[in-house]
Scaffold this motif. Structure first.
Motif: not given
Length: 459
Positions: A242, A258, A261, A301, A305
């Protein structure tokens, strides 16, 4: 982060990425299938005649066997560097001649790494390193590039592959090749256009070239376990990376940075990672399933996300044969990567990575086993690509990988909505198209959401 509102996952699709400076509205994927790449289609005809992309011919001004096949890489991260290293490790008389990536710093790093490992096969001039969201276009418009390797976030791949086909390029595309039904349709059209062009498309489904998989599945198809009744498959791993948002990033730039996600980019774990198992299942079963019924959820998570961290899917294949599939990414939980196929006369266990294949009869007696070598398989897919180009018999395998990618999407949609979803619905009726029509790397994005079964609608 909010619970799912379906608008987060049903944005219109687009034919390609736009420059932030491009004021021309993006065409829809449907229009793109009809008209092709706005940027690259105009040069495709001339490239085809000059560079010999038709069936039975080799590529480019390097048409002789003594000339190198020239490769452009799009996506200079870990998978991209791994793919080009695999290709240069196994293939002779090829050259890396161009690199594109959103981040400029990655270009020099990758070139330096490849020069150290493959000096004579690395020939990337400073003016052939393209940074920014439109860098891939410069590679597609470059007559010195014969083959393009795509290792971008999955959400970009359908339109990138299509543009490459329109530009007369041979293609290697990492898996998955689509994350929604709209992208699947682009892939099918790109496959058909590549066949018409005489250009190759090989995909990163390395298990199809891993010897123990090939031999083990041949045993199944030859009747070693009798008639297939059912199966179980698992891709259960630990956590995933992440990336923390940088202060100067726009909403869109952060999501691309990112990308794992955000579902419009990755498709969730079941699509981005577990597609390997699902591709194996489709291979064993002879095609995609008829329907899926699924569940899952999220426990670990990070904030922001959109991913779930576990998913369980019952795939029903023709002949009323059921495969129970499970995937998860939960830190500290047990890991498992395997596919178990049950037949009337025995059981076949096909493990992931290097663990191998075992087939036993009903009494448990081993009748076949073979160890695996995934490293060799990673390289073999690139050798097959280059060999097929040189032999004038280009491999085009996008349809089967797109079908496996959409099978993973089928499971995700069933889990997200809490509905039984059919293959027929997803391929013929679904309007799900997640890539933003107004894509702007410097622009805003709606607040991210995650799916909640019963609230998330089937589109």
């Amino acid at each position: 982060m909010k619970p799912e509102s379906q608008s987060a996952h049903t944005e219109p699709a687009t034919s390609r990425l736009q420059d932030s400076s491009d004021s021309t509205p993006a065409a829809s994927r449907r229009d793109f299938i009809k008209s092709g790449s706005v940027v690259s289609a105009g040069v495709a005809a001339s490239l085809a005649s000059v560079r010999g992309v038709h069936a039975g011919e080799t590529t480019g001004s390097s048409s002789g066997s003594d000339q190198p096949i020239r490769i452009g890489l799009v996506g200079a991260g870990g998978r991209g560097s791994g793919a080009i290293n695999d290709s240069m490790s196994i293939n002779e008389n090829i050259q890396l001649v161009a690199i594109a990536d959103l981040e400029e710093a990655k270009l020099g790093s990758l070139r330096s790494a490849m020069q150290k490992r493959h000096d004579t096969k690395t020939n990337v001039a400073d003016n052939k390193m393209y940074s920014g969201i439109d860098g891939y276009r410069r590679i597609l418009d470059d007559a010195d590039v014969d083959v393009v390797l795509f290792a971008t976030p999955p959400g970009f791949r359908p339109q990138y592959i299509m543009e490459a086909v329109e530009a007369g390029k041979h293609v290697f595309a990492e898996k998955p090749t689509c994350v929604d039904p709209a992208g699947y349709k682009v892939c099918v059209a790109a496959h058909e256009k590549a066949e018409a062009n005489g250009t190759a498309i090989v995909t990163g489904t390395q298990y199809r070239r891993q010897t123990n998989y090939v031999e083990g599945i041949k045993q199944i198809h030859d009747g070693a376990i009798g008639d297939i009744i059912s199966g179980t498959a698992r891709y259960c791993s630990n956590g995933i990376w992440n990336r923390i948002r940088k202060p100067d990033q726009s909403d869109t730039a952060y999501q691309v940075f990112n990308w794992m996600h955000f579902i419009w980019l990755s498709g969730d774990q079941i699509v981005e990672q577990a597609v390997h198992n699902i591709d194996t299942l489709n291979w064993v079963m002879g095609g995609p399933p008829e329907s899926a019924f699924a569940s899952g959820g999220r426990f670990t998570r990070p904030e922001g996300s959109e991913m779930w961290d576990s998913m369980s899917v019952d795939y029903q294949y023709p002949g009323n044969r059921m495969i129970s599939f499970k995937c998860r990414q939960i830190p500290g939980a047990a890991t498992e990567n395997s596919n178990v196929i049950y037949g009337t006369e025995g059981t076949a266990t096909i493990h992931g990575i290097n663990k191998g294949v075992e087939i036993v009869d009903r009494s448990g007696k081993e009748i076949f086993s073979m160890k695996g070598d995934i490293g060799a398989a990673y390289q073999q897919e690139h050798k097959d690509l280059i060999d097929s180009i040189r032999n004038g018999k280009p491999i085009v395998e996008l349809k089967e990988t797109a079908a496996s990618s959409l099978t993973a999407v089928l499971g995700r949609v069933a889990a997200y909505t809490g509905k039984k979803v059919t293959w027929d619905f997803l391929t013929n009726e679904s309007k799900l198209a997640m890539f933003p029509e107004d894509f702007d790397i410097n622009g805003p994005r709606p607040e991210s959401h995650y799916a909640i079964p019963g609230k998330t609608k089937l589109v």
